[in-house]
Design a protein around this motif. Structure first.
Motif, mmCIF file in Angstrom:
data_model
loop_
_atom_site.group_PDB
_atom_site.id
_atom_site.type_symbol
_atom_site.label_atom_id
_atom_site.label_comp_id
_atom_site.label_asym_id
_atom_site.label_seq_id
_atom_site.Cartn_x
_atom_site.Cartn_y
_atom_site.Cartn_z
ATOM 1 N N LYS A 58 39.777 27.343 38.417
ATOM 2 C CA LYS A 58 39.834 25.911 37.728
ATOM 3 C C LYS A 58 38.830 25.044 38.652
ATOM 4 O O LYS A 58 38.169 24.283 38.052
ATOM 5 C CB LYS A 58 41.115 25.432 37.737
ATOM 6 N N HIS A 59 39.044 25.103 39.920
ATOM 7 C CA HIS A 59 38.088 24.421 40.908
ATOM 8 C C HIS A 59 36.644 24.434 40.329
ATOM 9 O O HIS A 59 35.762 23.516 40.271
ATOM 10 C CB HIS A 59 38.317 24.677 42.146
ATOM 11 N N ASP A 110 46.335 31.965 43.986
ATOM 12 C CA ASP A 110 45.229 31.126 44.516
ATOM 13 C C ASP A 110 43.978 31.463 43.938
ATOM 14 O O ASP A 110 43.161 30.419 43.619
ATOM 15 C CB ASP A 110 45.103 31.124 46.112
ATOM 16 N N LEU A 111 43.698 32.396 43.352
ATOM 17 C CA LEU A 111 42.283 32.789 42.824
ATOM 18 C C LEU A 111 42.358 31.821 41.275
ATOM 19 O O LEU A 111 41.055 31.798 41.152
ATOM 20 C CB LEU A 111 42.142 34.245 42.766
ATOM 21 N N ASN A 127 37.366 46.515 42.144
ATOM 22 C CA ASN A 127 36.611 45.412 41.550
ATOM 23 C C ASN A 127 37.546 44.038 41.482
ATOM 24 O O ASN A 127 37.763 43.516 40.433
ATOM 25 C CB ASN A 127 35.816 45.554 40.261
ATOM 26 N N ASP A 128 38.009 43.781 42.697
ATOM 27 C CA ASP A 128 39.079 42.665 42.480
ATOM 28 C C ASP A 128 38.773 41.301 43.476
ATOM 29 O O ASP A 128 39.654 40.680 43.787
ATOM 30 C CB ASP A 128 40.414 43.153 43.021
ATOM 31 N N SER A 129 37.441 41.254 43.947
ATOM 32 C CA SER A 129 37.374 40.408 44.883
ATOM 33 C C SER A 129 37.065 38.983 43.878
ATOM 34 O O SER A 129 36.808 38.923 42.674
ATOM 35 C CB SER A 129 35.884 40.507 45.579
ATOM 36 N N TYR A 130 37.115 37.783 44.555
ATOM 37 C CA TYR A 130 37.141 36.498 43.774
ATOM 38 C C TYR A 130 35.374 36.385 43.416
ATOM 39 O O TYR A 130 35.281 35.846 42.062
ATOM 40 C CB TYR A 130 37.263 35.237 44.518
ATOM 41 N N GLU A 131 34.632 36.712 43.974
ATOM 42 C CA GLU A 131 33.180 36.914 43.587
ATOM 43 C C GLU A 131 33.076 37.623 42.113
ATOM 44 O O GLU A 131 32.236 37.223 41.216
ATOM 45 C CB GLU A 131 32.199 37.554 44.550
ATOM 46 N N GLU A 132 33.871 38.580 41.990
ATOM 47 C CA GLU A 132 33.671 39.563 40.875
ATOM 48 C C GLU A 132 34.289 38.757 39.596
ATOM 49 O O GLU A 132 33.750 38.775 38.429
ATOM 50 C CB GLU A 132 34.277 41.049 41.164
#
Ligand SMILES: Cc1cc2nc3c(=O)[nH]c(=O)nc-3n(C[C@H](O)[C@H](O)[C@H](O)COP(=O)(O)O)c2cc1C
Length: 327
Positions: free
Chosen positions: A195-196, A189-190, A142-147
């Motif tokens: 923060k963005h 980068d994630l 479970n390591d996607s940015y979406e998660e």
């Protein structure tokens, strides 16, 4: 210029960021935000909390890190931390220790955002100091940015002021805690993306930082950085923090000998009060790292400060191995 209070943080590290290390760190930087080692909530509540919470006002700003998952117990522990004078309570959501495998602790809590939100809500309504979390970018598959986004979205609004992110995921099967700090690749980068996407949250990036240039780079994208191993393996870097990242010409010490002499006054008081010299000596081990005589200095501290008759002289006599040089 006003900077975030989280602009430069020294990470919580079990066995390292005890009150003696923090005292030494504060001699070198007046601006760095310091963290305690993680204290398991149940241990704190079991009795004699002062054993875990003792610290000096000189260490401020210093945050207390708690481990746990019971909202009521965590809020009681947070109150104790506030009464003891800590300036922030941080909840550990990144620890990958064996205890995590039994669930509901450290990084495993990333899989239970509602429980985390409940903990944060209870804690923040119990105290008047900021409640923050320290987490990872994900866990196992479970390591996607979406998660990660969904996790932060779920806890946003529950009272968290700042999110500190160790920019690695944790692998619980097969990796030790140490391997979990080294093998999963860093994804800074994630954290920038976080923060963005959550501009109202204070986002602090942690993992693999040591140089001024990389810290300055990340400070363009996030509110703050947190350094762990670099701070204990090369503690003298803390003497450059106030000038480098706060543009403040403070009167902090930039000579290792002056730092040592200020620390020795503290050490004297502590040893007279019954603290073991080896505990006082530990944060000093790497003070002279990279300098002539550093290895002998370290060997001297390891050898003489662990003896049964060790005292303040055992620390002071280590100075014979090192020379005063300009930093
Ligand atoms: C010896 C050691 C002990 C640690 N103990 C803790 C801890 O108590 N709580 C915590 O949140 N992280 C702990 N960590 C993880 C660090 O806070 C940090 O997230 C990690 O080392 C990555 O940062 P770095 O690359 O700057 O060291 C520990 C790390 C080390 C090396």
């Amino acid at each position: 210029m006003t900077h975030s209070p989280w602009r430069f943080c020294v990470a919580p590290m079990m066995q390292y960021t005890d009150r003696h290390f923090r005292y030494l760190a504060r001699i070198m930087s007046q601006r760095a935000r310091l963290y305690t080692e993680m204290i398991v909530c149940e241990a704190l509540l079991r009795g004699r909390p002062e054993r875990f919470l003792a610290h000096s006002d000189f260490e401020q700003p210093v945050a207390l890190q708690l481990g746990g998952c019971d909202p009521k117990k965590l809020s009681t522990a947070a109150k104790l931390g506030e009464q003891a004078g800590f300036c922030e309570i941080n909840l550990n959501l990144g620890c990958p220790s064996s205890r995590v495998k039994s669930g509901r602790f450290g990084v495993a809590l990333m899989g239970e955002p509602q429980l985390v939100a409940d903990c944060l809500t209870e804690m923040s309504s119990a105290v008047n100091i900021p409640i923050t979390i320290k987490t990872r970018i994900g866990i196992a598959q479970n390591d996607s940015y979406e998660e990660l986004f969904k996790f932060v979205e779920a806890i946003d609004g529950s009272g968290t002021k700042a999110i500190i992110v160790h920019a690695r995921k944790a692998w619980l099967d097969g990796y030790s805690p140490r391997e979990n700090r080294e093998i999963p690749p860093l994804r800074h980068d994630l954290v920038h993306q976080l923060k963005h996407d959550f501009p109202h949250l204070t986002v602090v990036l942690n993992g693999g930082l040591s140089s001024k240039s990389e810290i300055n780079h990340h400070l363009q994208h996030v509110d703050g950085v947190m350094l762990g191993r670099a701070a204990y393996k090369t503690p003298f870097l803390l003497a450059t923090v106030d000038n480098a990242f706060f543009e403040s010409v403070t009167n902090n010490l930039v000579d290792r000998f002056d730092i040592f002499h200020q620390y020795i006054e503290y050490a004297r008081v502590q040893i007279n009060a019954g603290t073991y010299p080896r505990h006082i000596a530990k944060p000093l081990h790497y003070l002279f790292r990279g300098q002539p005589g550093a290895r002998q200095w370290r060997r001297h501290l390891s050898e003489y400060c662990t003896r049964s008759n060790a005292g303040i002289d055992s620390l002071q006599s280590a100075l014979k191995w090192v020379e005063r040089t300009t930093p």
